[in-house]
Design an enzyme around this catalytic site. Structure first.
Site, mmCIF file in Angstrom:
data_model
loop_
_atom_site.group_PDB
_atom_site.id
_atom_site.type_symbol
_atom_site.label_atom_id
_atom_site.label_comp_id
_atom_site.label_asym_id
_atom_site.label_seq_id
_atom_site.Cartn_x
_atom_site.Cartn_y
_atom_site.Cartn_z
ATOM 1 C CG ASP A 1 9.943 70.161 89.813
ATOM 2 O OD1 ASP A 1 11.001 71.104 88.679
ATOM 3 O OD2 ASP A 1 10.037 68.845 90.232
ATOM 4 C CG ASN B 1 13.344 62.205 80.121
ATOM 5 O OD1 ASN B 1 12.779 61.642 79.204
ATOM 6 N ND2 ASN B 1 12.902 63.779 80.331
ATOM 7 C CG ASP C 1 8.970 64.790 74.663
ATOM 8 O OD1 ASP C 1 9.631 65.078 75.205
ATOM 9 O OD2 ASP C 1 9.572 64.677 73.293
ATOM 10 C CG ASP D 1 10.885 67.975 85.165
ATOM 11 O OD1 ASP D 1 11.651 69.505 85.321
ATOM 12 O OD2 ASP D 1 10.714 67.600 86.269
#
Lengths: 335, 205
Positions: free
Chosen positions: A206, A214, A223, A249
């Site tokens: 993770d 973000n 991305d 993610d």
């Protein structure tokens, strides 16, 4: 045996046209007349061999009825159906029927290629003119080619459909952003490996600080980070392993045949180190890291995907708790 | 992959499938893939690749041919005719020419075999709804061919194929279709050019 009634006298060229594969024998079984198509077949006899006047037994081996060499025996034994092979070294057999002619003991045999027609056409370079118009030779050749064409088309169709199926399957198993496998693919790999009983490790990864990237740099930056992780994971798996993106993610890596805790720890730390390297995005640096939870199939009595994933999740939670950028191996996931 | 072919048991048309596949080959080989895509793109043509061994809704071939005519800026009759010629002359479809040449040793022989064509085709594809063809010999070298088919373009496809076959046999002919479903063939010279070779033996693949 003599026919009681003679119906017609046939000129020899008429005989040749009606029966291009006839063989007319005298009472001594010597050839009196041979049809033009049969002559082409017999043309492959040794050089200087003269067909007219030759003995039947020197021209043909009788395959059916068995144990017979003379034409008279063939007619007596077989009634009106027999099989011959010319003594020319050809593989093609000839099928025929025959009859005694009136009075003088002559025998008329009419031959045909039967099912060997297709190979015979090639071997003797036969043309339309070599067959009587009443024969179905052209139809048989036509049918063979039409069939071959249909089969070829069907094979083409199958290949195209198979290609489309594989592409669709690949697409259904792939995460479009990273090119890694997707959740569905990971589930099926886990399922298969559990069922096969091969030992493997499951790394649940993770990203740390991903939300910050973000939020501050936008989704395009996010991305790019994900794509980068995809590349890193791809570099760290072998053909028999599986790397997948299973959520926003969240990633899993299934490592086949590796159970040594030290090895697994090294693999995880190497991935974390690579993911933690800063990444340039439009002149800005974005930094993320990763936490990894590791479980091994050998630590479970009867491993199944659901319990393995749950255990890996607990290991991941422990890693996050330990201060991020960590890898934690849960040795006894269910204790 | 989206396909609008009609599934097994449905009364779809095999003839449409064969014509669509031929049309696709003709357009792609002659004008290029992008032209074919332009033909398929707009409207309700959801398929870009037609499969000769599947079935499509009856009428699909005429619809697509009309689209091709629009894109190419030609009469649909011309498109069908050229496609017929392409089928016989294109080396990739040598099988078609060969199957037709089994019809006879001369062009006249071949014309006489046209009436048998549906029967021959059914040997390989039992459900194929080939056109009904009748041949009338009006004079020694003059023939009237009637071609009845559900597919509107069929007569023109036949015109194109006959033109190419006449050439194949080395025969000089005048082939015209003045009215729908009718073709007039006048054989001017039987051995005008050199006939193409035809071996009965199937070529190796």
């Amino acid at each position: 045996m003599v026919t009681p009634q003679t119906v017609c006298a046939l000129p020899i060229d008429g005989l040749a046209r009606l029966m291009p594969m006839h063989l007319l024998l005298d009472r001594d079984e010597r050839v009196v007349s041979v049809g033009p198509t049969l002559a082409r077949v017999l043309a492959q006899m040794p050089e200087h061999f003269e067909v007219i006047g030759a003995r039947f037994q020197d021209l043909f081996e009788v395959r059916s009825p068995g144990g017979v060499t003379h034409a008279a025996e063939v007619l007596a034994r077989a009634g009106n159906r027999f099989r011959l092979v010319p003594r020319t070294g050809t593989r093609a057999g000839l099928r025929g029927l025959g009859t005694w002619l009136a009075d003088d003991g002559q025998m008329l045999l009419n031959l045909s290629f039967g099912i060997d027609l297709i190979t015979s056409v090639r071997e003797f370079a036969l043309t339309d003119a070599d067959f009587a118009a009443t024969e179905l030779a052209m139809e048989l050749l036509y049918l063979a080619e039409a069939n071959a064409a249909v089969t070829r088309e069907l094979r083409g169709l199958n290949l195209r459909l198979e290609g489309a199926r594989l592409a669709a399957e690949e697409e259904a198993m792939t995460d479009p952003l990273t090119g890694l496998r997707n959740r569905r693919a990971a589930d099926s790999v886990l399922e298969r490996m559990c069922a096969n009983g091969v030992p493997f490790a499951l790394l649940h990864l993770d990203l740390d600080y991903f939300k910050a990237v973000n939020d501050t740099l936008g989704h395009a930056a996010g991305d790019q980070v994900l794509e980068n992780v995809g590349r890193i994971l791809q570099e760290h798996v072998r053909a028999e392993d599986c790397a997948a993106r299973i959520g926003g993610d969240e990633f899993v890596v299934i490592v086949a045949d590796r159970t040594d805790p030290k090895v697994l720890q090294v693999i995880a730390e190497r991935i974390i180190a690579r993911v933690s390297e800063p990444l340039a995005f439009q002149g800005t640096e974005c930094r993320v890291s990763a936490s990894v939870g590791i479980v091994r199939s050998v630590d479970m009595v009867r491993p199944d995907p659901v319990r393995l994933l749950a255990a890996a999740d607990r290991a991941l939670y422990a890693a996050k708790h330990a201060g991020r950028s960590q890898a934690v191996l849960l040795l006894l996931p269910e204790s | 992959m989206r396909s609008r072919f009609v599934e097994e048991n449905n009364p779809g048309s095999e003839m449409d499938a064969l014509l669509l596949r031929s049309l696709q080959g003709y357009v792609r080989d002659t004008f290029g893939l992008s032209v074919w895509q332009a033909i398929c793109r707009p409207g309700n043509l959801s398929v870009q690749t037609y499969e000769p061994m599947l079935r499509y809704d009856p009428g699909t071939a005429d619809t697509v041919a009309q689209r091709a005519a629009d894109v190419l800026g030609r009469q649909v009759e011309t498109v069908w005719e050229d496609m017929g010629t392409y089928l016989v002359t294109n080396p990739g479809h040598e099988g078609v020419r060969r199957l037709l040449r089994f019809g006879g040793v001369s062009f006249a022989d071949f014309l006489h075999s046209l009436e048998e064509m549906p029967g021959r085709a059914r040997l390989a594809l039992p459900d194929l709804d080939l056109p009904e063809i009748t041949l009338n010999e009006l004079g020694p070298d003059l023939f009237d061919i009637r071609c009845r088919s559900r597919v509107k373009g069929m007569t023109r496809v036949l015109v194109g194929m006959l033109t190419a076959m006449a050439d194949d046999y080395g025969s000089l002919c005048l082939i015209e279709s003045e009215e729908a479903e009718s073709i007039r063939v006048r054989v001017m010279e039987n051995s005008h050019g050199t006939a193409r070779r035809f071996d009965l033996a199937m070529p190796d693949r």
